[in-house]
Write an enzyme that holds these catalytic residues in place. Structure first.
Site, PDB file in Angstrom:
ATOM      1  CE1 TYR A 178      29.968  35.616  39.004  1.00 20.64           C
ATOM      2  CE2 TYR A 178      27.641  36.369  39.245  1.00 20.64           C
ATOM      3  CZ  TYR A 178      28.945  36.419  39.446  1.00 20.64           C
ATOM      4  OH  TYR A 178      29.234  37.751  40.026  1.00 20.64           O
ATOM      5  CB  CYS A 179      31.957  29.444  39.125  1.00 22.91           C
ATOM      6  SG  CYS A 179      33.400  29.138  40.243  1.00 22.91           S
ATOM      7  NE  ARG A 180      38.126  30.301  40.199  1.00 20.97           N
ATOM      8  CZ  ARG A 180      37.908  29.588  41.448  1.00 20.97           C
ATOM      9  NH1 ARG A 180      37.822  28.237  40.944  1.00 20.97           N
ATOM     10  NH2 ARG A 180      38.174  30.099  42.410  1.00 20.97           N
ATOM     11  CB  CYS A 184      34.363  27.232  37.580  1.00 24.61           C
ATOM     12  SG  CYS A 184      34.319  27.504  39.320  1.00 24.61           S
ATOM     13  CG  PHE A 208      32.981  37.930  36.572  1.00 25.03           C
ATOM     14  CD1 PHE A 208      32.074  38.797  36.666  1.00 25.03           C
ATOM     15  CD2 PHE A 208      34.369  38.364  36.783  1.00 25.03           C
ATOM     16  CE1 PHE A 208      32.249  40.392  36.673  1.00 25.03           C
ATOM     17  CE2 PHE A 208      34.766  39.673  36.820  1.00 25.03           C
ATOM     18  CZ  PHE A 208      33.530  40.658  36.709  1.00 25.03           C
TER      19      PHE A 208
END
Length: 229
Positions: A178-180, A184, A208
């Site tokens: 996962y990322c932002r 993303c 997140f």
């Protein structure tokens, strides 16, 4: 300005709020601030905007009540006044755009899904896998974002370092990355790259901030070490 009815007064206020949010640079700044508090200098560097331009956009968002400030030494640090509400607003805006704005769907198809066209893991699916100890979670954001908050038991390997750290990843377990946030691209890149290397990898839907905003558990790394929250 006062409108004819209380309802119109409310709609006027909402329109002013939408106007404050409705700018490409301000949406990007809000995405960065959804990870945690940032100074103007940090936001300028991360967004690629000039310091003065970054400051101007932040002031617009602050006057609209979306941001608050705190002075830390010589720096002014900005943070979201309502992190959950802002994250969910941007999420809803994205969902609307994906359905009704052709350019959004085109960008997703030609730039994002060329890296990863597999369906993502839902938050509920990932939470169940974590509870069953049946997944290895990788956060591909920058280290300082990871320290501000992350999914419990996730390890931090920024996307640029991923190809050098494959030996840290298990080949006998599913991997979730996962990322932002939903746009993303690093989460798409990471999932596609890991599958090309023989891993069973899927990306998390959104990122997140949405995980945290919707009430799922998080951890943070502070000065005294890791703390659950």
């Amino acid at each position: 300005m006062t409108c004819a009815t209380p309802k119109q007064d409310i709609f006027l206020s909402l329109a002013e709020l939408a106007q404050a949010v409705g700018h490409v640079n301000r949406l990007e700044l809000l995405e960065h601030l959804a990870q945690g508090p940032r100074s103007v200098e940090e936001l300028s560097t991360r967004s690629g905007m000039a310091f003065a331009n970054t400051s101007r956009h932040l002031q617009i968002l602050r006057r609209a009540g979306i941001l608050k400030t705190e002075r830390q030494g010589k720096k002014v640090v900005y943070s979201l006044t309502g992190p959950v509400e802002v994250v969910l607003l941007i999420k809803a805006l994205g969902q609307l755009g994906e359905v009704h704005v052709a350019a959004v769907g085109q960008s997703l198809g030609t730039y994002y899904r060329v890296h990863d066209d597999k369906p993502p893991l839902s938050r509920d699916e990932l939470a169940d896998l974590i509870a069953e100890d049946a997944v290895f979670v990788v956060d591909v954001r920058a280290e300082d974002e990871f320290e501000l908050g992350h999914i419990p038991d996730a390890i931090n390997i920024p996307m640029l370092d991923l190809h050098q750290n494959l030996d840290r990843l298990p080949r006998d377990r599913r991997i979730a990355v996962y990322c932002r946030g939903p746009y993303c691209v690093q989460a798409y890149e990471a999932a596609g790259f890991l599958r090309s290397q023989g891993f069973d990898a899927r990306r998390l839907e959104d990122g997140f901030p949405e995980w945290r905003a919707l009430g799922f558990p998080v951890e943070a790394v502070g000065p005294a070490g890791r703390e659950g929250s």
